[in-house]
Design an enzyme around this catalytic site. Structure first.
Site, PDB file in Angstrom:
ATOM      1  N   HIS A 190      -4.591 -58.729  12.421  1.00  7.50           N
ATOM      2  CA  HIS A 190      -5.209 -57.780  13.343  1.00  7.50           C
ATOM      3  C   HIS A 190      -5.951 -56.662  12.611  1.00  7.50           C
ATOM      4  O   HIS A 190      -6.501 -55.766  13.229  1.00  7.50           O
ATOM      5  CB  HIS A 190      -4.124 -57.194  14.254  1.00  7.50           C
ATOM      6  CG  HIS A 190      -4.625 -56.523  15.476  1.00  7.50           C
ATOM      7  ND1 HIS A 190      -4.669 -55.150  15.609  1.00  7.50           N
ATOM      8  CD2 HIS A 190      -5.114 -57.029  16.629  1.00  7.50           C
ATOM      9  CE1 HIS A 190      -5.152 -54.845  16.800  1.00  7.50           C
ATOM     10  NE2 HIS A 190      -5.438 -55.958  17.436  1.00  7.50           N
ATOM     11  N   LYS A 406      -7.438 -46.109  17.971  1.00  9.83           N
ATOM     12  CA  LYS A 406      -6.054 -46.138  17.495  1.00  9.83           C
ATOM     13  C   LYS A 406      -5.918 -45.054  16.421  1.00  9.83           C
ATOM     14  O   LYS A 406      -6.009 -45.347  15.231  1.00  9.83           O
ATOM     15  CB  LYS A 406      -5.711 -47.515  16.928  1.00  9.83           C
ATOM     16  CG  LYS A 406      -5.960 -48.668  17.920  1.00  9.83           C
ATOM     17  CD  LYS A 406      -6.160 -49.968  17.212  1.00  9.83           C
ATOM     18  CE  LYS A 406      -6.795 -51.031  18.072  1.00  9.83           C
ATOM     19  NZ  LYS A 406      -6.354 -51.157  19.427  1.00  9.83           N
ATOM     20  N   ASP A 411      -1.365 -30.994  13.244  1.00  8.35           N
ATOM     21  CA  ASP A 411      -1.766 -29.785  12.532  1.00  8.35           C
ATOM     22  C   ASP A 411      -1.764 -29.987  11.025  1.00  8.35           C
ATOM     23  O   ASP A 411      -2.247 -29.122  10.286  1.00  8.35           O
ATOM     24  CB  ASP A 411      -0.838 -28.622  12.913  1.00  8.35           C
ATOM     25  CG  ASP A 411       0.625 -29.000  12.806  1.00  8.35           C
ATOM     26  OD1 ASP A 411       1.292 -28.558  11.859  1.00  8.35           O
ATOM     27  OD2 ASP A 411       1.116 -29.740  13.694  1.00  8.35           O
TER      28      ASP A 411
END
Length: 484
Positions: A190, A406, A411
């Site tokens: 994938h 995806k 932060d």
């Protein structure tokens, strides 16, 4: 036809999918059980060396310092007829980046993609929106005539279609191998990435599909002049390549040439454009990772556990279960990490999940369970929206009009991957992730950082007309999760 954008591989298992199993499991989603955690751990086939999930790239005491310039840029494909307000952040168009990389190649091109469908005929569709895909295919065909060695790895069994792309490329001199992940790991290949001349690379959500250029919302990262990272990604490509041989079997352990010196504990350290960056590649499945390679799930859990203020996630599918393996199993690894961050550390969570005509409605109870924890009065913030790409007059194009992104940004860290968030993508299926932590000494330079750009893209989408709060969904003709 199996949906390339739900990325399903049900044909690789004997039993059919049913939504009943997911809905039944959803009752347990709100509880963090010891059994659930044990099941999550059991999914990973290869034992990991001990890691401290609180250790983030920017906190690591050691790194691999590189003299490479490693210029990074965000890459996007925005579907036709999707419009944003003026002055928003946009990545470089995917079509432009792919064409640039093709024109820059001088010696070698290695490409990994789930499947290839670069013309409308591949899926029995007549649409002018496939013209960019046709152009890309023609440029690939021309590479061998420029004395450029081209290797392509893809998945077997692949999505059923009438694609002739790989046959055409073979006839032009491109080397093609199909890796039978179904036999090797009960999964698929994938991953989606390019390596050009062992120094430029692209990683992202886009398959080699014309719809990725015009009809599907994609996101990735292109990195130029970064030999150290390109060589590292080449090791992953090479592991696929050798497993594409007939009757191949997984080595245990992997030979030393597949080891990496670049990982979560020892990221690659580069400085370019006034920004210092620490970066590494993660991989899945565990059986394809040498011990020195940070696993994709491990990287994601580390990023979530290291966030202190916010976590923004954009992913096409989110299931805290197995999706394709039978019998189905509850898999709370990521779900627990998100709940823990929100509950124990008061980290603000925002999740932007894709919803299209082909989305699985069984996902809804899990999203509702997460959203039910949201309680501002108790400093618990988990907000979930669905991103719905309008279909309009494109309804004749199957498995399109969807947000295929995806990625995650916090932060502290930016993460761009190739996997949806469910158990199988991290235990049996091949995927890669790019983890980037950056520091800009002056505020005006922060806008140059990939992290800042990715955060701006998330905010753009979150506040756009295409993002709908889960609680406000109601009936929507272009979203299979909608009610009514």
């Amino acid at each position: 036809m199996t949906s390339p954008y739900r990325d399903l591989h049900d044909s690789y298992v004997s039993n059919k999918r049913t939504s009943t199993g997911c809905v039944t499991v959803a009752v347990a989603v709100g509880c963090l059980t010891v059994l659930g955690i044990l099941l999550a751990i059991a999914v990973l086939e290869r034992p990991k060396s001990p890691k401290n999930h609180e250790t983030l790239p920017q906190d690591a005491g050691e790194g691999n310092f590189s003299t490479d310039q490693c210029r990074m840029a965000l890459v996007e494909s925005i579907p036709l007829h999707v419009k944003y307000k003026a002055n928003v952040t946009l990545g470089i168009p995917l079509e432009k980046v792919w064409k640039d990389l093709l024109s820059m190649a001088t010696e070698q091109m290695d490409v990994a993609s789930f499947y290839w469908t670069l013309t409308g005929e591949d899926i029995n569709v007549n649409s002018s929106s496939d013209l960019p895909g046709r152009d890309i295919l023609e440029q690939f065909e021309a590479l061998p005539s420029r004395n450029i060695s081209v290797r392509v790895v893809t998945s077997v069994p692949s999505i059923p279609n009438n694609s002739t792309d790989l046959k055409i490329l073979r006839e032009k001199g491109v080397q093609v191998r199909k890796v039978n992940f179904g036999r090797l790991t009960k999964g698929v290949l994938h991953s989606k990435f390019w390596i050009v001349d062992r120094k430029h690379l692209f990683i992202g959500s886009a398959n080699m599909d014309w719809r990725s250029l015009t009809e599907v919302k994609e996101l990735g990262v292109v990195i130029y002049n970064c030999s150290s990272l390109a060589e590292d990604l080449h090791k992953i490509f090479q592991s696929y390549w050798v497993m594409g041989r007939p009757n191949s079997s997984l080595p245990e352990p992997w030979p030393p040439q597949y080891d990496t010196a670049i990982n979560q504990d020892h990221p690659l350290v580069v400085k370019a454009d006034n920004v210092s960056s620490r970066l590494f590649l993660s991989g899945s499945p565990p059986s394809f990772c040498p011990l020195s390679r940070t696993q994709d799930l491990e990287a994601i859990l580390s990023i979530i556990s290291g966030a202190r203020h916010f976590i923004d996630v954009a992913v096409m599918e989110y299931f805290p279960t197995t999706r394709f393996l039978r019998p189905r199993r509850y898999w709370p690894a990521i779900d627990d990490a998100i709940r823990t961050a929100a509950f124990e550390r008061q980290v603000k969570i925002r999740m932007l999940i894709s919803c299209g005509r082909d989305s699985d409605p069984a996902m809804l109870p899990f999203l509702e369970s997460l959203a039910s924890i949201h309680s501002p009065s108790h400093n618990i913030s988990i907000q979930i929206k669905l991103f719905i790409v309008p279909v309009g007059n494109q309804s004749d194009i199957p498995y399109s009009r969807v947000n295929h992104n995806k990625f995650m940004v916090t932060d502290k860290v930016a993460y761009v991957g190739t996997s949806n968030w469910s158990a199988d993508y991290f235990s049996t299926t091949a995927g890669v992730g790019l983890v980037v932590s950056q520091h800009a000494p002056h505020a005006e330079w922060k806008t140059e950082a990939l992290q800042s750009q990715l955060s701006a893209v998330f905010n753009r989408d979150w506040h756009s007309q295409y993002a709908v709060h889960l609680a406000d969904l109601g009936h929507h003709p272009d979203c299979a999760l909608s009610r009514g």
